[in-house]
Design a protein around this motif. Structure first.
Motif, short mmCIF file in Angstrom:
data_model
loop_
_atom_site.label_atom_id
_atom_site.label_comp_id
_atom_site.label_asym_id
_atom_site.label_seq_id
_atom_site.Cartn_x
_atom_site.Cartn_y
_atom_site.Cartn_z
N PHE A 212 0.83 -1.19 0.00
CA PHE A 212 0.00 0.00 0.00
C PHE A 212 0.87 1.25 0.00
O PHE A 212 1.78 1.38 0.82
N CYS A 213 0.58 2.16 -0.93
CA CYS A 213 1.39 3.39 -1.03
C CYS A 213 1.04 4.36 0.09
O CYS A 213 -0.13 4.68 0.30
N GLN A 214 2.06 4.82 0.80
CA GLN A 214 1.82 5.79 1.88
C GLN A 214 2.52 7.11 1.57
O GLN A 214 2.82 7.88 2.48
N SER B 72 1.06 11.94 -2.50
CA SER B 72 -0.10 12.08 -3.39
C SER B 72 -1.24 11.17 -2.96
O SER B 72 -2.41 11.57 -2.95
N CYS B 73 -0.90 9.95 -2.60
CA CYS B 73 -1.93 9.01 -2.17
C CYS B 73 -2.54 9.44 -0.83
O CYS B 73 -3.75 9.33 -0.63
N CYS B 74 -1.69 9.96 0.06
CA CYS B 74 -2.20 10.45 1.36
C CYS B 74 -3.21 11.57 1.16
O CYS B 74 -4.25 11.62 1.81
N GLU C 178 6.76 3.22 -0.21
CA GLU C 178 6.79 4.56 -0.79
C GLU C 178 6.20 4.51 -2.20
O GLU C 178 5.77 3.46 -2.66
N CYS C 179 6.23 5.63 -2.88
CA CYS C 179 5.53 5.81 -4.16
C CYS C 179 5.62 4.60 -5.09
O CYS C 179 6.69 4.08 -5.38
N LEU C 180 4.45 4.19 -5.58
CA LEU C 180 4.37 3.04 -6.49
C LEU C 180 4.25 3.48 -7.95
O LEU C 180 4.06 2.66 -8.84
N GLY C 181 4.33 4.78 -8.17
CA GLY C 181 4.36 5.29 -9.54
C GLY C 181 2.99 5.54 -10.16
O GLY C 181 2.90 5.72 -11.37
N GLY C 182 1.95 5.56 -9.35
CA GLY C 182 0.61 5.84 -9.91
C GLY C 182 0.01 7.07 -9.23
O GLY C 182 -1.19 7.12 -8.98
N CYS C 183 0.85 8.07 -8.96
CA CYS C 183 0.45 9.22 -8.14
C CYS C 183 -0.78 9.95 -8.68
O CYS C 183 -1.56 10.51 -7.92
N SER C 184 -0.96 9.97 -9.98
CA SER C 184 -2.10 10.70 -10.55
C SER C 184 -3.42 9.98 -10.31
O SER C 184 -4.48 10.56 -10.54
S1 FES Z 1 2.29 8.79 -4.12
FE1 FES Z 1 1.14 6.95 -4.21
S2 FES Z 1 1.66 6.15 -6.13
FE2 FES Z 1 2.90 7.91 -5.99
#
Ligand code: FES
Length: 180
Positions: free
Chosen positions: A82-84, A87-89, A123-129
């Motif tokens: 899970f991305c924390q 952007s996801c937050c 950390e970021c999984l590359g799907g921030c948008s």
């Molecule tokens: S911040 Fe969640 S995928 Fe980049």
């Protein structure tokens, strides 16, 4: 532990793709293949990969410990990452993480007693948008809501996994539903 013949064959295929002096280019593909086949990158397989590709053991270790998608230890059948990151937050990821923990009855780093799930926060999984997002093994799910998370986890428990989202999802793409 014996390295399975299927893995040895795969290694030959990968090595064949690169010039003799660029064998280490096969390192990441081969490590992925190891974890697909064995479930994780065991110490023995780590040594085998280094020897097969002629790279140092420390180089292999660096790769395994740097990338969160590499499994350096045993995990459940479904590794939920899970991305924390920010952007996801901002899209509700913090609340969603709590929901996932409750739904699975797990804290990050833990595996369920039935061996089905391991939860990991990364950390970021590359799907921030298209956050919040998570990975189930190699499958990506975007634009998560509590309802979508429930559908994904219930599907895994029932042995009917919800199809992964397209790598370039459109707004409104909901797991298990068609994008119009
Ligand atoms: S911040 Fe969640 S995928 Fe980049």
């Amino acid at each position: 532990m014996q390295i399975p013949e299927t893995l040895k064959k795969k290694a030959e295929e990968f090595v064949f793709r690169y010039p003799e002096d660029k064998r280490q280019s096969a390192l990441i593909p081969l490590l992925f293949e190891v974890q697909r086949e064995l479930g994780w990158i065991t110490p023995e397989s780590e040594v085998w990969v280094a020897e097969t590709l002629g790279v140092s053991a420390i180089k292999v270790r660096e790769i395994i410990t740097f990338y969160s998608m590499m499994r350096a230890e045993p995990s459940g059948k479904y590794l939920i990452q899970f991305c924390q990151n920010i952007s996801c937050c901002l899209m509700g990821g913090v609340e969603l993480q709590r929901h996932i923990e409750e739904k699975l009855g797990l804290h990050p780093g833990e595996t369920s007693k039935d061996g089905l799930f391991t939860l990991k926060c990364v950390e970021c999984l590359g799907g921030c948008s298209w956050g919040p997002m998570l990975l189930v093994n190699e499958d990506q799910y975007f634009q998560l809501t509590t309802e979508k998370v429930d559908r994904i986890i219930n599907g895994l428990r029932a042995g009917e996994p919800v199809p992964a989202d397209n790598p370039t999802p459109l707004l409104g793409n909901v797991a298990g539903e068609k994008v119009s």
